[in-house]
Scaffold this active site. Structure first.
Site, PDB file in Angstrom:
ATOM      1  N   GLY A  66       2.089   0.574  -1.063  1.00 19.57           N
ATOM      2  CA  GLY A  66       1.400   0.455   0.204  1.00 19.57           C
ATOM      3  C   GLY A  66       1.992   1.579   1.536  1.00 19.57           C
ATOM      4  N   PRO A  67       1.177   1.786   2.346  1.00 22.82           N
ATOM      5  CA  PRO A  67       1.619   2.581   3.268  1.00 22.82           C
ATOM      6  C   PRO A  67       3.042   2.374   4.106  1.00 22.82           C
ATOM      7  CG  PRO A  67      -0.331   1.754   3.851  1.00 22.82           C
ATOM      8  CD  PRO A  67       0.049   1.194   2.645  1.00 22.82           C
ATOM      9  N   GLY A  69       5.944   1.032   6.441  1.00 26.85           N
ATOM     10  CA  GLY A  69       6.047   0.222   7.533  1.00 26.85           C
ATOM     11  C   GLY A  69       5.065  -1.227   7.320  1.00 26.85           C
ATOM     12  N   GLY A  71       5.770  -3.570   5.211  1.00 25.73           N
ATOM     13  CA  GLY A  71       6.614  -4.758   4.776  1.00 25.73           C
ATOM     14  C   GLY A  71       7.150  -4.840   3.659  1.00 25.73           C
ATOM     15  N   LYS A  72       7.053  -3.765   2.561  1.00 29.78           N
ATOM     16  CA  LYS A  72       7.737  -3.601   1.199  1.00 29.78           C
ATOM     17  C   LYS A  72       9.123  -4.051   0.965  1.00 29.78           C
ATOM     18  CE  LYS A  72       6.247   0.751   0.741  1.00 29.78           C
ATOM     19  NZ  LYS A  72       5.486   0.945   2.065  1.00 29.78           N
ATOM     20  N   HIS A 291     -21.494   2.220   8.139  1.00 27.23           N
ATOM     21  CA  HIS A 291     -21.233   2.789   6.869  1.00 27.23           C
ATOM     22  C   HIS A 291     -21.008   2.063   5.763  1.00 27.23           C
ATOM     23  CE1 HIS A 291     -20.914   6.774   4.736  1.00 27.23           C
ATOM     24  NE2 HIS A 291     -20.288   5.933   3.979  1.00 27.23           N
ATOM     25  N   GLU A 292     -20.012   1.168   5.896  1.00 27.78           N
ATOM     26  CA  GLU A 292     -19.510   0.405   4.632  1.00 27.78           C
ATOM     27  C   GLU A 292     -20.614  -0.612   4.401  1.00 27.78           C
ATOM     28  OE1 GLU A 292     -17.208   0.926   2.605  1.00 27.78           O
ATOM     29  OE2 GLU A 292     -16.609   2.911   3.843  1.00 27.78           O
TER      30      GLU A 292
HETATM   31  P1  ADP Z   1       7.986  -0.683   4.345  1.00 24.18           P
HETATM   32  O1  ADP Z   1       9.182  -0.870   3.245  1.00 24.18           O
HETATM   33  O2  ADP Z   1       6.790  -0.884   3.721  1.00 24.18           O
HETATM   34  O3  ADP Z   1       8.070   0.920   4.763  1.00 24.18           O
HETATM   35  P2  ADP Z   1       9.677  -2.358   6.037  1.00 24.18           P
HETATM   36  O4  ADP Z   1       9.526  -3.692   5.177  1.00 24.18           O
HETATM   37  O5  ADP Z   1      10.668  -1.359   6.017  1.00 24.18           O
HETATM   38  O6  ADP Z   1       8.334  -1.325   5.376  1.00 24.18           O
HETATM   39  O7  ADP Z   1       8.935  -2.660   7.434  1.00 24.18           O
HETATM   40  C1  ADP Z   1       9.796  -2.496   8.704  1.00 24.18           C
HETATM   41  C2  ADP Z   1       9.818  -3.501   9.705  1.00 24.18           C
HETATM   42  O8  ADP Z   1       8.491  -3.788  10.038  1.00 24.18           O
HETATM   43  C3  ADP Z   1      10.273  -4.756   8.978  1.00 24.18           C
HETATM   44  O9  ADP Z   1      11.897  -4.735   9.075  1.00 24.18           O
HETATM   45  C4  ADP Z   1       9.702  -5.858  10.004  1.00 24.18           C
HETATM   46  O10 ADP Z   1      10.394  -5.970  11.043  1.00 24.18           O
HETATM   47  C5  ADP Z   1       8.378  -5.187  10.437  1.00 24.18           C
HETATM   48  N1  ADP Z   1       7.331  -5.760   9.428  1.00 24.18           N
HETATM   49  C6  ADP Z   1       6.450  -4.837   8.455  1.00 24.18           C
HETATM   50  N2  ADP Z   1       5.510  -5.805   7.871  1.00 24.18           N
HETATM   51  C7  ADP Z   1       5.740  -6.981   8.404  1.00 24.18           C
HETATM   52  C8  ADP Z   1       5.147  -8.101   8.067  1.00 24.18           C
HETATM   53  N3  ADP Z   1       4.218  -8.254   6.788  1.00 24.18           N
HETATM   54  N4  ADP Z   1       5.572  -9.300   8.388  1.00 24.18           N
HETATM   55  C9  ADP Z   1       6.575  -9.249   9.581  1.00 24.18           C
HETATM   56  N5  ADP Z   1       7.040  -7.967   9.899  1.00 24.18           N
HETATM   57  C10 ADP Z   1       6.731  -6.736   9.294  1.00 24.18           C
END
Ligand code: ADP
Length: 471
Positions: A66-67, A69, A71-72, A291-292
């Site tokens: 996934g992109p 940020g 939440g991975k 479009h979609e």
């Molecule tokens: P990734 O690993 O996908 O780049 P992160 O897990 O590091 O993203 O996410 C960065 C921060 O953004 C997390 O520490 C959290 O604070 C917030 N965040 C991102 N996705 C979520 C989510 N689904 N629910 C709650 N907080 C989230």
């Protein structure tokens, strides 16, 4: 301190009862499907003895795709939290130091440590930094170091038996460039997708972060309007908005955070995102929705297209297509002329909807047109569907540029004429379909604007059961 020999050491968070930064599924909002898929690992880590006794082969690892940020990392951490096991994490780029030979040895010590505290979870963020397909990205240098690091990673993953209780999770936004060796069974043989959140997901993420703020009203008063104002935002962007809003309120010496502070914070975060091309304007959003919608309606109402539409979305996904529709995979290998005609109409449905309902067309259809051109060329010049060209199978268009054409200019002109005519006919038919179902297209588009993602059930509710049996 972090001396030179400590740089890039694995960050280890023991997820025991005392850990302060313990994370659970409840802390990750809006990605229920991913949570459900990762539950398999939780169950295994909690009951590893049982699996061992039964001789079960459990998956060793999963890619979280996934992109940035979305939440991975957070989800990987929560998996450790739910399972009550230690979490060891390292970023792919951390393996790549300037000192030669450091990468492989870091991989070795990371896994050594993981085995010692097993059951445990290893998380490798940005795995593409080391896992890029070998022989790719040629000019950057340092490839030998990367390759030996990758090889060490493969060795470690093969080395520990399925019963050693180490689960390896890795995050990436580019599964397509990964070395295929990483994706083989017994390595990262599961892929879990984490998309940007839809409006409901954003609402839930806002609720998490709003709880921590001092607001001039109930959190529920804010979360919905804020979610509506932030299409295309990832979880990290939402966390960022909440923090910015608090900063702005503090600078204004306010007693509590108000809607105005949030709006200013969103503007600021959008400013940052616009530079990265991550947000789309209201007008674009409307165009994408129509479009979609046009595509999905054209696909539904044509007789022979068979793939059931699973999901339509206008949540922006980075630099790729603006919106997308996901179909169940097509199981038939052979397709008839009629089916291909309908697939062509479906693909042109977006453009036709823009023309019929919005009265103007955008550049959003380029990708569709490319597909249609290729598909039609193939029918005429490769599959022998055209009477004018006859039963010839000529090289595909992609290859044709590479070599001298193995046919005369005259044949070439006939092919071009046929392609034009066929696409023209298909477009005419598509416009007709869209005209006939104008209300439905508008209804779906407006619902998309409201909910951003529609599932099969939503479409059935509007369009009724599919009138044609598949096949
Ligand atoms: P990734 O690993 O996908 O780049 P992160 O897990 O590091 O993203 O996410 C960065 C921060 O953004 C997390 O520490 C959290 O604070 C917030 N965040 C991102 N996705 C979520 C989510 N689904 N629910 C709650 N907080 C989230």
């Amino acid at each position: 301190g972090r001396g030179i020999f400590n740089i890039g050491k694995a960050q280890i968070t023991k997820m025991d009862k005392n850990a302060k930064d313990k994370v659970f599924f409840k802390d990750v909002a809006g990605c229920d499907e991913a949570k459900q898929e990762i539950m398999e690992f939780v169950h295994f880590l909690k009951n590893s003895k049982k699996y061992e006794e039964l001789g079960a082969k459990i998956p060793k690892g999963a890619l979280l795709v996934g992109p940035p940020g979305t939440g991975k990392t957070l989800l990987a951490k929560a998996t450790a939290g739910e399972s009550g096991v230690p979490f060891l994490s390292m970023s792919g780029s951390d393996f790549m130091e300037m000192i030669v030979g450091v990468g492989p040895s870091r991989v070795r010590s990371l896994f050594q440590e993981a085995r010692q505290c097993a059951p445990s979870i290893v998380f490798i963020d940005e795995i593409d930094a080391i896992g890029r397909e070998r022989g790719r990205g040629g000019f950057s240098g340092g490839n030998d170091e990367r390759e030996s690091t990758l090889n060490q990673l493969l060795v470690e993953m093969d080395g520990f038996g399925t019963t050693s209780g180490v689960v390896v999770l890795a995050g990436t936004n580019r599964p397509d460039i990964l070395d295929r060796a990483l994706l083989r069974p017994g390595r990262f043989d599961r892929q879990i997708t984490i998309d940007k959140p839809d409006i409901k997901g954003r609402d839930q993420i806002f609720q998490i972060y709003l709880k921590k703020l001092k607001l001039d009203n109930e959190p529920s008063y804010y979360s919905q309007p804020l979610a509506a104002l932030t299409p295309g935002f990832a979880g990290a962007d939402i966390a960022n908005v909440c923090n910015e809003a608090a900063l702005i309120a503090a600078r204004n010496e306010s007693a509590a955070i108000t809607m105005e502070h949030f709006e200013a914070a969103i503007d600021r975060v959008i400013g940052g995102l616009e530079k990265k091309n991550k947000v789309i304007s209201k007008l674009e959003r409307r165009t994408v929705a129509y479009h979609e919608s046009g595509r999905s309606v054209a696909g539904r109402v044509s007789n022979h297209s068979r793939d059931p539409l699973l999901k339509v979305s206008i949540v922006p996904r980075g630099n790729a297509a603006l919106g997308f529709a996901q179909y169940a995979p097509n199981e038939n290998l052979l397709m008839t002329k009629e089916q291909l005609f309908d697939v062509t109409c479906m693909t042109l449905g977006g453009r036709a909807a823009e023309q019929v309902l919005l009265g103007k067309i955008s550049t959003g259809a380029q990708n569709d047109l490319e597909k249609v051109t290729k598909m039609t060329y193939a029918q005429i010049a490769v599959y022998g569907f055209s009477d004018k060209v006859g039963l010839l199978s000529l090289p595909r268009r992609d290859d044709a540029f590479e070599m001298t054409k193995p046919y005369s200019n005259k044949t070439g002109a006939i092919i071009d004429g046929e392609v034009r005519e066929w696409v023209g006919k298909a477009y005419e038919r598509t416009v007709q379909l869209i005209e006939e179902h104008k209300e439905h297209v508008a209804q779906i588009a407006e619902l998309l604007l409201e909910k951003e993602i529609l599932h099969q059930e939503d479409l059935v509710r509007i369009l009724g059961e599919r009138p044609y049996k598949s096949g």
